[in-house]
Design a protein around this motif. Sequence first.
Motif, PDB file in Angstrom:
ATOM      1  N   ALA A 102       0.830  -1.208   0.000  1.00 57.75           N
ATOM      2  CA  ALA A 102       0.000   0.000   0.000  1.00 57.75           C
ATOM      3  C   ALA A 102       0.864   1.257   0.000  1.00 57.75           C
ATOM      4  CB  ALA A 102      -0.931  -0.003   1.208  1.00 57.75           C
ATOM      5  N   VAL A 122       0.692   4.150  -2.820  1.00 56.92           N
ATOM      6  CA  VAL A 122       0.374   5.537  -2.485  1.00 56.92           C
ATOM      7  C   VAL A 122       1.480   6.463  -2.987  1.00 56.92           C
ATOM      8  CG1 VAL A 122       0.119   7.172  -0.572  1.00 56.92           C
ATOM      9  CG2 VAL A 122      -1.171   5.031  -0.562  1.00 56.92           C
ATOM     10  N   ARG A 139       0.901   9.321  -5.799  1.00 57.61           N
ATOM     11  CA  ARG A 139       1.226  10.693  -5.414  1.00 57.61           C
ATOM     12  C   ARG A 139       2.212  11.312  -6.402  1.00 57.61           C
ATOM     13  NH1 ARG A 139       2.717  10.763   0.674  1.00 57.61           N
ATOM     14  NH2 ARG A 139       3.765  12.715   0.808  1.00 57.61           N
ATOM     15  N   ARG A 145      -0.707  15.452  -2.844  1.00 63.25           N
ATOM     16  CA  ARG A 145      -1.191  14.485  -1.865  1.00 63.25           C
ATOM     17  C   ARG A 145      -2.518  13.909  -2.319  1.00 63.25           C
ATOM     18  NH1 ARG A 145      -0.506  16.607   4.166  1.00 63.25           N
ATOM     19  NH2 ARG A 145      -1.108  14.451   4.435  1.00 63.25           N
ATOM     20  N   LEU A 146      -2.803  12.697  -1.879  1.00 66.63           N
ATOM     21  CA  LEU A 146      -4.058  12.048  -2.260  1.00 66.63           C
ATOM     22  C   LEU A 146      -5.181  12.447  -1.310  1.00 66.63           C
ATOM     23  CD1 LEU A 146      -2.783   8.410  -2.906  1.00 66.63           C
ATOM     24  CD2 LEU A 146      -2.816  10.358  -4.457  1.00 66.63           C
ATOM     25  N   ASP A 199      -8.638  11.320   0.720  1.00 67.53           N
ATOM     26  CA  ASP A 199      -9.014  10.062   1.377  1.00 67.53           C
ATOM     27  C   ASP A 199      -9.706   9.120   0.393  1.00 67.53           C
ATOM     28  OD1 ASP A 199      -7.936  10.730   3.828  1.00 67.53           O
ATOM     29  OD2 ASP A 199      -9.833  11.432   4.664  1.00 67.53           O
ATOM     30  N   GLU A 233      -9.330   8.952  -2.875  1.00 71.00           N
ATOM     31  CA  GLU A 233      -8.337   8.408  -3.809  1.00 71.00           C
ATOM     32  C   GLU A 233      -7.509   7.311  -3.154  1.00 71.00           C
ATOM     33  OE1 GLU A 233      -7.569  12.381  -6.536  1.00 71.00           O
ATOM     34  OE2 GLU A 233      -6.420  12.100  -4.686  1.00 71.00           O
ATOM     35  N   ARG A 234      -7.106   7.543  -1.925  1.00 73.61           N
ATOM     36  CA  ARG A 234      -6.309   6.545  -1.201  1.00 73.61           C
ATOM     37  C   ARG A 234      -7.111   5.260  -1.014  1.00 73.61           C
ATOM     38  NH1 ARG A 234      -3.670   9.582   1.522  1.00 73.61           N
ATOM     39  NH2 ARG A 234      -5.281  10.315   2.924  1.00 73.61           N
ATOM     40  N   ARG A 235      -8.371   5.384  -0.635  1.00 73.27           N
ATOM     41  CA  ARG A 235      -9.213   4.191  -0.447  1.00 73.27           C
ATOM     42  C   ARG A 235      -9.468   3.468  -1.771  1.00 73.27           C
ATOM     43  NH1 ARG A 235     -11.312   4.137   4.750  1.00 73.27           N
ATOM     44  NH2 ARG A 235     -11.007   6.099   5.845  1.00 73.27           N
ATOM     45  N   LEU A 245      -7.424   3.433  -4.293  1.00 75.52           N
ATOM     46  CA  LEU A 245      -6.167   2.763  -4.604  1.00 75.52           C
ATOM     47  C   LEU A 245      -6.025   1.489  -3.782  1.00 75.52           C
ATOM     48  CD1 LEU A 245      -3.418   2.581  -5.993  1.00 75.52           C
ATOM     49  CD2 LEU A 245      -2.511   4.035  -4.161  1.00 75.52           C
ATOM     50  N   TRP A 246      -6.338   1.535  -2.498  1.00 77.38           N
ATOM     51  CA  TRP A 246      -6.251   0.327  -1.668  1.00 77.38           C
ATOM     52  C   TRP A 246      -7.131  -0.780  -2.226  1.00 77.38           C
ATOM     53  CZ3 TRP A 246      -7.050   3.142   3.638  1.00 77.38           C
ATOM     54  CH2 TRP A 246      -5.879   3.829   3.981  1.00 77.38           C
TER      55      TRP A 246
END
Length: 70
Positions: A35, A39, A43, A49-50, A52, A54-56, A58-59
């Motif tokens: 992960a 990330v 990025r 910065r991503l 929240d 986008e991060r989720r 991606l996960w």
Amino acid sequence: MDEVILDVARQTVQTWPDLALGTRTARPKAWGALAGHGVAALRARLGRRLTDAERRALWTALWREAARAP
């Protein structure tokens, strides 16, 4: 954006197949490392910065790609 996230997830899993395998087999710290690489790659591609969301996303994409990896 979804295509960018999916592309980064695929590239991350291809670059670190050992971490993808470790994620599938629940090896300690494998998921966190995978992960983190994902990330950082997203990025770098976006140049910021991503969020929240986008991060989720991606996960989720990383989990799916790791599950499919040989």
